[in-house]
Design an enzyme around this catalytic site. Structure first.
Site, PDB file in Angstrom:
ATOM      1  N   ASP A   1       6.590   4.511  -2.940  1.00 32.32           N
ATOM      2  CA  ASP A   1       6.315   4.355  -4.373  1.00 32.32           C
ATOM      3  C   ASP A   1       7.274   5.158  -5.254  1.00 32.32           C
ATOM      4  O   ASP A   1       7.190   5.092  -6.479  1.00 32.32           O
ATOM      5  CB  ASP A   1       4.862   4.771  -4.690  1.00 32.32           C
TER       6      ASP A   1
ATOM      7  N   ARG B   1      -0.005  -0.923 -15.529  1.00 34.92           N
ATOM      8  CA  ARG B   1      -0.923  -0.862 -14.389  1.00 34.92           C
ATOM      9  C   ARG B   1      -1.012   0.559 -13.847  1.00 34.92           C
ATOM     10  O   ARG B   1      -2.026   0.928 -13.252  1.00 34.92           O
ATOM     11  CB  ARG B   1      -0.437  -1.790 -13.259  1.00 34.92           C
TER      12      ARG B   1
ATOM     13  N   ARG C   1       2.141  -8.188   2.522  1.00 34.17           N
ATOM     14  CA  ARG C   1       0.974  -7.292   2.424  1.00 34.17           C
ATOM     15  C   ARG C   1      -0.331  -7.911   2.931  1.00 34.17           C
ATOM     16  O   ARG C   1      -1.280  -8.105   2.170  1.00 34.17           O
ATOM     17  CB  ARG C   1       0.827  -6.773   0.991  1.00 34.17           C
TER      18      ARG C   1
ATOM     19  N   LYS D   1      -3.733   6.993  -9.968  1.00 37.44           N
ATOM     20  CA  LYS D   1      -4.238   5.619  -9.869  1.00 37.44           C
ATOM     21  C   LYS D   1      -4.743   5.329  -8.461  1.00 37.44           C
ATOM     22  O   LYS D   1      -5.840   4.803  -8.275  1.00 37.44           O
ATOM     23  CB  LYS D   1      -3.104   4.638 -10.210  1.00 37.44           C
ATOM     24  N   ASN D   2      -3.935   5.695  -7.446  1.00 39.68           N
ATOM     25  CA  ASN D   2      -4.288   5.293  -6.091  1.00 39.68           C
ATOM     26  C   ASN D   2      -5.385   6.157  -5.457  1.00 39.68           C
ATOM     27  O   ASN D   2      -5.810   5.900  -4.335  1.00 39.68           O
ATOM     28  CB  ASN D   2      -3.044   5.259  -5.194  1.00 39.68           C
TER      29      ASN D   2
ATOM     30  N   CYS E   1       2.612 -10.338  -2.676  1.00 38.53           N
ATOM     31  CA  CYS E   1       2.920  -9.816  -4.009  1.00 38.53           C
ATOM     32  C   CYS E   1       4.414  -9.538  -4.065  1.00 38.53           C
ATOM     33  O   CYS E   1       5.137  -9.785  -3.103  1.00 38.53           O
ATOM     34  CB  CYS E   1       2.098  -8.579  -4.326  1.00 38.53           C
TER      35      CYS E   1
HETATM   36  N1  EPU Z   1      -0.084  -3.623   6.588  1.00 44.68           N
HETATM   37  C1  EPU Z   1      -0.338  -4.676   7.436  1.00 44.68           C
HETATM   38  N2  EPU Z   1      -1.635  -5.091   7.581  1.00 44.68           N
HETATM   39  C2  EPU Z   1      -2.646  -4.526   6.883  1.00 44.68           C
HETATM   40  C3  EPU Z   1      -2.394  -3.456   6.013  1.00 44.68           C
HETATM   41  C4  EPU Z   1      -1.083  -3.022   5.881  1.00 44.68           C
HETATM   42  O1  EPU Z   1       0.570  -5.193   8.059  1.00 44.68           O
HETATM   43  O2  EPU Z   1      -3.797  -4.969   7.045  1.00 44.68           O
HETATM   44  C5  EPU Z   1       1.296  -3.135   6.436  1.00 44.68           C
HETATM   45  C6  EPU Z   1       1.819  -3.349   5.011  1.00 44.68           C
HETATM   46  O3  EPU Z   1       2.328  -4.643   4.814  1.00 44.68           O
HETATM   47  C7  EPU Z   1       2.855  -2.270   4.910  1.00 44.68           C
HETATM   48  C8  EPU Z   1       2.246  -1.117   5.701  1.00 44.68           C
HETATM   49  O4  EPU Z   1       1.278  -1.727   6.563  1.00 44.68           O
HETATM   50  O5  EPU Z   1       4.027  -2.678   5.548  1.00 44.68           O
HETATM   51  C9  EPU Z   1       1.568  -0.030   4.914  1.00 44.68           C
HETATM   52  O6  EPU Z   1       0.781  -0.587   3.899  1.00 44.68           O
HETATM   53  P1  EPU Z   1      -0.545   0.084   3.356  1.00 44.68           P
HETATM   54  O7  EPU Z   1      -1.718  -0.679   3.867  1.00 44.68           O
HETATM   55  O8  EPU Z   1      -0.521   1.545   3.611  1.00 44.68           O
HETATM   56  O9  EPU Z   1      -0.431  -0.181   1.793  1.00 44.68           O
HETATM   57  P2  EPU Z   1      -1.632  -0.408   0.815  1.00 44.68           P
HETATM   58  O10 EPU Z   1      -2.793   0.370   1.265  1.00 44.68           O
HETATM   59  O11 EPU Z   1      -1.812  -1.861   0.549  1.00 44.68           O
HETATM   60  C10 EPU Z   1      -1.129   1.638  -0.741  1.00 44.68           C
HETATM   61  C11 EPU Z   1      -0.853   1.861  -2.199  1.00 44.68           C
HETATM   62  C12 EPU Z   1       0.528   1.320  -2.538  1.00 44.68           C
HETATM   63  C13 EPU Z   1       1.551   2.054  -1.678  1.00 44.68           C
HETATM   64  C14 EPU Z   1       1.208   1.899  -0.190  1.00 44.68           C
HETATM   65  C15 EPU Z   1       2.110   2.681   0.727  1.00 44.68           C
HETATM   66  C16 EPU Z   1      -3.058   1.819  -3.186  1.00 44.68           C
HETATM   67  C17 EPU Z   1      -4.049   1.126  -4.053  1.00 44.68           C
HETATM   68  N3  EPU Z   1      -1.879   1.198  -2.992  1.00 44.68           N
HETATM   69  O12 EPU Z   1      -1.069   0.233  -0.539  1.00 44.68           O
HETATM   70  O13 EPU Z   1       0.768   1.619  -3.912  1.00 44.68           O
HETATM   71  O14 EPU Z   1       2.840   1.546  -1.908  1.00 44.68           O
HETATM   72  O15 EPU Z   1      -0.153   2.323   0.039  1.00 44.68           O
HETATM   73  O16 EPU Z   1       2.058   4.021   0.422  1.00 44.68           O
HETATM   74  O17 EPU Z   1      -3.317   2.895  -2.694  1.00 44.68           O
HETATM   75  C18 EPU Z   1       1.727   1.312  -6.043  1.00 44.68           C
HETATM   76  O18 EPU Z   1       0.956   2.188  -6.464  1.00 44.68           O
HETATM   77  O19 EPU Z   1       2.694   0.861  -6.731  1.00 44.68           O
HETATM   78  C19 EPU Z   1       1.521   0.777  -4.703  1.00 44.68           C
HETATM   79  C20 EPU Z   1       2.056  -0.384  -4.307  1.00 44.68           C
END
Ligand code: EPU
Length: 423
Positions: free
Chosen positions: A308, A402, A121, A22-23, A116
């Site tokens: 995850d 999802r 996030r 998915k990701n 969420c």
């Molecule tokens: N963060 C910030 N600011 C930002 C972006 C991130 O503070 O602008 C923080 C987040 O709050 C978190 C950390 O940085 O504490 C890392 O978050 P990241 O941005 O890596 O997460 P994401 O890109 O929103 C993806 C996956 C998630 C997975 C996380 C961590 C996708 C579509 N989603 O989310 O997947 O948990 O990386 O590996 O790739 C899931 O599949 O259930 C899922 C939640």
């Protein structure tokens, strides 16, 4: 609304085939916005989230057709640059259209996703990165309104924390920028490597795949290409843990074990035998042979233990012979499954981002009515239900849909007694 019903207590046996990730599918599908022509994506899972991003791409002017797990997405008709709240609120990964829209149209208006179930996030890193590339980002009426006065300009982008979708968004934006962009402290998840491969086959110039320093030489245009989505390491890990938790013996087929280094070690430390093949994992945990040992886990960016798979491992630890300390360092609110596991008899205490799980020494949890709160919390309840004695009813299974393709079919194929029912 549907619920999932599980008659637990049966060890899982047989073989399960893992779907595309998915990701990885979500960013690769968003990347089709970068070039006109027909992009071919293979091994795309049919999930609620991949359907949502297709609706989003359609709303921007793209067309698509699906044949089995192959998607043909035509990027030619792109004419709109706005992603509505209606779509973004159901899937925060919708923010992945920001980078490609800015690269191709110089404009993107995307609803802010909001918080969420697993934490606040924010997307401040994404916006900071775009601003480094010369984009002006305004927040108005719940939307990010991002405009670039001309072609994006390559620059250095440093992330305080390696963000997965943040890295993907800046990567996509930088492919069509003028000059060189260097992303420092980039996330290293395998899904990013998959996106880099797709972008390179479209004509992008990117170095540093797999490292935390990515160097992108902008090009003037990209062309549509054919790509394959990597196997879903989180789905594979979820089934591996489920087999271990039920004391089963099964093969997790069509996965890439090299993407699950930490999980394999944690399972072995827990006393589970794991055979690692080129594209499979064989999990051997038959009840009489395996007494699950308590193992501590700290979630970290890749190649650390994935957040995850935290909830699922906790479900396994409820049956261990000791105390396991589980430290969630990525998201501040990712213990929503704990209260539900407690309803099934689990002994878990939470202190901030740390959960202490006192195992029941092989004594099974007891089935109960529980509620899914987010995708991975739901899968931990499925694992708990499979390992528990009696019947477990998991409501709100749209969360599971999802991210887990055909979960009822796959679990039934492993011998579980599981079905969907109206709530
Ligand atoms: N963060 C910030 N600011 C930002 C972006 C991130 O503070 O602008 C923080 C987040 O709050 C978190 C950390 O940085 O504490 C890392 O978050 P990241 O941005 O890596 O997460 P994401 O890109 O929103 C993806 C996956 C998630 C997975 C996380 C961590 C996708 C579509 N989603 O989310 O997947 O948990 O990386 O590996 O790739 C899931 O599949 O259930 C899922 C939640």
């Amino acid at each position: 609304m549907k619920k999932l019903v599980i008659e637990g207590g049966k060890p899982l046996h047989g073989t399960v085939k893992i779907s595309g990730a998915k990701n990885a599918a979500l960013p690769l599908m968003a990347a089709t916005l970068l070039a006109p022509g027909v992009h071919i994506l293979n091994n795309v899972p049919d999930l609620r989230d991949t359907r949502t991003i297709l609706r989003l791409l359609e709303s921007l002017g793209l067309t698509w057709e699906r044949e089995g797990s192959t998607l043909r997405i035509d990027g030619t008709g792109l004419k709109y640059s706005e992603a509505s709240y209606e779509l973004v609120k159901t899937m925060r990964a919708s923010v992945l259209v920001l980078g490609p829209l800015l690269a191709r149209l110089g404009r993107a208006k995307v609803s802010l996703p909001g918080g969420c179930a697993i934490g606040a996030r924010p997307i401040n890193f994404h916006l900071m990165g775009f601003e480094q590339l010369g984009v002006q980002c305004d927040l108005e009426g719940g939307y990010v309104d991002a405009i670039s006065p001309g072609r994006l300009q390559g620059n250095n982008v440093y992330f305080d924390i390696p963000s997965v979708t943040g890295t993907e968004n800046i990567l996509m934006a930088a492919t069509l920028a003028e000059g060189t962009t260097i992303i420092k402290n980039a996330a290293k998840e395998p899904e990013i490597g998959n996106l880099i491969d797709m972008l390179c086959s479209m004509g992008a110039n990117i170095e540093g795949k797999g490292s935390d320093r990515l160097e992108i030489q902008g090009v003037e245009k990209l062309t549509a290409a054919e790509s394959r989505i990597i196997p879903d390491r989180i789905e594979a890990g979820t089934y591996a843990i489920a087999v271990a938790a039920t004391g089963g013996d099964a093969i997790i087929q069509n996965c890439d074990p090299s993407h699950l280094p930490s999980l394999v070690d944690k399972l072995r430390l827990a006393g589970v035998e794991v055979e690692v093949g080129e594209d499979f994992l064989h999990i051997l945990a038959e009840e009489k042979k395996t007494q699950i040992k308590a193992v501590d886990v700290t979630t970290l960016p890749y190649p650390g233990y994935p957040t995850d798979l935290q909830a699922q491992f906790m479900a396994l630890m409820t049956g261990s012979n000791g105390v396991s300390v589980i430290h969630e360092t990525i998201f501040e609110n990712r213990f929503m499954h704990v209260a539900e596991l407690q309803r099934m008899g689990a002994d878990i205490k939470i202190d901030g981002r740390i959960a202490m799980v006192k195992g029941r020494s092989g004594l099974p949890l007891t089935g109960a009515q529980v509620m899914a709160t987010d995708l991975r919390a739901s899968s931990s309840l499925v694992i708990a239900g499979l390992a528990a004695s009696g019947r477990t009813d998991i409501s709100r299974i749209y969360h599971l849909e999802r991210g887990y393709e055909d979960i009822v079919g796959k679990l039934s194929g492993l011998g579980a007694t599981v079905w969907k029912e109206d709530e």
